[in-house]
Enzyme design. Structure first.
Site, PDB file in Angstrom:
ATOM      1  N   ASP A 217       0.834  -1.193   0.000  1.00  0.00           N
ATOM      2  CA  ASP A 217       0.000   0.000   0.000  1.00  0.00           C
ATOM      3  C   ASP A 217       0.876   1.253   0.000  1.00  0.00           C
ATOM      4  O   ASP A 217       1.834   1.352   0.779  1.00  0.00           O
ATOM      5  CB  ASP A 217      -0.898  -0.025   1.240  1.00  0.00           C
ATOM      6  CG  ASP A 217      -1.822   1.165   1.326  1.00  0.00           C
ATOM      7  OD1 ASP A 217      -2.658   1.330   0.424  1.00  0.00           O
ATOM      8  OD2 ASP A 217      -1.700   1.935   2.304  1.00  0.00           O
ATOM      9  N   GLU A 254       1.863  -0.368  -5.024  1.00  0.00           N
ATOM     10  CA  GLU A 254       0.918   0.696  -5.355  1.00  0.00           C
ATOM     11  C   GLU A 254       1.789   1.946  -5.508  1.00  0.00           C
ATOM     12  O   GLU A 254       2.246   2.512  -4.507  1.00  0.00           O
ATOM     13  CB  GLU A 254      -0.112   0.892  -4.247  1.00  0.00           C
ATOM     14  CG  GLU A 254      -1.145   1.947  -4.610  1.00  0.00           C
ATOM     15  CD  GLU A 254      -2.139   2.218  -3.498  1.00  0.00           C
ATOM     16  OE1 GLU A 254      -3.325   2.443  -3.800  1.00  0.00           O
ATOM     17  OE2 GLU A 254      -1.727   2.226  -2.307  1.00  0.00           O
TER      18      GLU A 254
END
Length: 540
Positions: A217, A254
């Site tokens: 993330d 990401e």
């Protein structure tokens, strides 16, 4: 392992027996070019599944049951990517409003599975069961921030241990945090001790828990140096690349955060794959009917070489998606032109307004037969494009059966029917289509190249090669892609049917989103309004 209620203060801990009978468990080790990812939430996937025993619904053990595993295998995916399962906490604001942090991006325990989904053994049993079915397990991990929030948040761990070491602080006011994550704080992985903590955590999940890979993330935040600059050769990325355990698992970034210069799609080093939001935007915009999107669509179909090839990477560096947990579901993408987030308690201000969605003429649910038929075709267009593009496709759980979130494009706090998949309302026709197109992908190696081949001929509806003028046409929304002279993909985002002149031989129709076609075509194929087709050159 963390136990008890972590929402109002420091968590309690207990020592557990780590012994587990893994038996003959072995990772499936699916090559990147063969990988198809299924992004799922442990609870949301199983909580309303009628064939999962009631006491196992919403748990690790429930995900390991035969009905769920058999669905995944029949679907044709190769890896299950789970939303955060490291122990996390609920935000104070959500608790006050009766909501919960459903997605789990509020980690507080880097070495503990989230207890609301079951025990440590339950998690290991889930991994073992998925491995036995040939499915890899990938974890969405959150090391860019923690659940301690901003300077007003609770003191749960790192803040009380060494606040200045673990977090990035503002230079002019060290009482406050640099918030490059949008959550109130940013973990400082440029510090050797913090970097060691993250690496130890990753190795734990890879070795002790047999996890096959990680999706990071806001990975840009992890790749920033001490001065805050993104560094593709920096400490975190270099350490992961050199680690003998982590170098053999799948690594997905990401590739953005909210800090300066935070958007880094294509900027991560070899060995990493990345979520490619430019793929998402190109495919959504094209099928929505936006003008001037044909060239961008072609680049994404071909594996996004413009983003990854220069760095010596392969098409598998691009993780392609049309929908993910953050945003509209596929059903909502073709049913809503505007978000419907009132249930989140933020006056519909949260969630993006740039959805590139189209409701096909009516906002939300409708009984209009023509609108329903158009939505069905649009969903098939989007899915066919996703699975027939070069790169690694990722499917959002529930999209294969038409799951809706009632127009909510930011359901992070909806631990209820808005987020849980309702299997009793599954669209069987759509499910059959997804299985069919994934089988088609498996049967066509030319779509799954390990290296950039540049073997695609781009064709106009007249059958000739696309010229610079053709690419520049703002109203051009019809394109043919001939892969290696063998596979012909046809796309028509216009509102009218278009006769497409075929190359010089007979072609058999393998797939048409407008319906079943059994014929063999030799000169022209009538590509129906807003449809996609796959034609194959017959083999001797």
């Amino acid at each position: 392992m963390l136990t008890g209620d972590l929402s109002g203060g420091a968590g309690r801990c207990r020592v557990i027996d780590p012994a587990f009978d893994w038996g003959a468990d072995h990772p499936p080790c699916v090559p990147w070019e063969e990988t198809v990812i299924y992004e799922a939430h442990v609870k949301g996937l199983t909580y309303r599944h009628p064939l999962v025993p009631e006491n196992l619904r919403g748990t690790y053990a429930g995900l390991a049951t035969a009905p769920v595993v058999e669905h995944l295998k029949a679907l044709g995916v190769t890896a299950v990517q789970l939303l955060p399962v490291q122990a996390f906490v609920d935000d104070a604001r959500l608790r006050q409003t009766g909501l919960r942090n459903y997605w789990g991006y509020n980690t507080i325990g880097f070495f503990a599975p989230e207890p609301r989904y079951g025990s440590l053994d339950d998690f290991k049993g889930m991994v073992k069961a998925l491995h036995a079915a040939g499915l890899e397990v990938l974890l969405d991990v959150v090391y860019n921030h923690t659940g301690e929030g901003d300077h007003l948040g609770p003191t749960l761990s790192f803040r009380g241990i060494d606040n200045a070491l673990y977090y990035r602080l503002q230079v002019d006011d060290p009482r406050r945090y640099l918030d490059w994550t949008g959550t109130g704080n940013t973990l400082d992985v440029s510090q050797p001790a913090v970097l060691q903590l993250v690496l130890d955590s990753l190795r734990y999940w890879a070795t002790e828990m047999h996890v096959d890979g990680f999706r990071f993330d806001l990975a840009t935040a992890l790749a920033r140096d001490a001065a805050g600059h993104f560094d593709p050769c920096g400490a975190f990325l270099a350490a992961v690349r050199q680690d003998p355990v982590l170098a053999r698992v799948k690594l997905i970034a990401e590739p953005w955060d909210l800090g300066p210069g935070g958007y880094r799609v294509g900027g991560f080093p070899a060995g990493w794959s990345e979520w490619n939001d430019r793929y998402r935007d190109a495919v959504r915009s094209y099928w929505k009917g936006d003008e001037g999107r044909t060239g961008e669509l072609a680049a994404r179909l071909a594996g996004s070489a413009d983003l990854f090839e220069e760095g010596g990477r392969a098409p598998s560096a691009s993780v392609n998606f049309v929908t993910v947990h953050d945003g509209f579901t596929l059903e909502d993408l073709v049913s809503y032109s505007a978000k419907q987030n009132a249930a989140n308690g933020e006056d519909n201000r949260d969630g993006t307004d740039d959805n590139k969605s189209w409701n096909c003429g009516v906002e939300g649910p409708t009984g209009d037969e023509q609108v329903v038929l158009l939505r069905q075709r649009q969903k098939r267009n989007l899915l066919a494009t996703l699975f027939l593009s070069r790169g690694v496709p990722m499917l959002l759980a529930g999209d294969e059966i038409g799951r809706t979130q009632q127009g909510n494009n930011n359901a992070y706090c909806q631990d209820n029917e808005i987020s849980w998949i309702d299997w009793t309302r599954a669209d069987g026709g759509l499910l059959d289509f997804v299985r069919r197109v994934l089988q088609l992908r498996r049967s066509l190696p030319i779509l799954r190249q390990e290296k950039y081949q540049h073997d695609i001929a781009w064709l106009t509806p007249h059958g000739g090669a696309m010229s610079e003028a053709d690419w520049a046409l703002p109203y051009g929304r019809c394109l043919g892609a001939l892969f290696g002279g063998e596979v012909l993909l046809l796309f028509n985002a216009h509102d009218g049917d278009i006769p497409f002149a075929l190359p010089d031989s007979a072609w058999s129709v393998a797939l048409d989103t407008a319906g079943e076609v059994e014929q063999v075509f030799e000169k022209t194929y009538l590509l129906q309004s807003r449809s996609a087709a796959v034609l194959l050159r017959p083999r001797p």
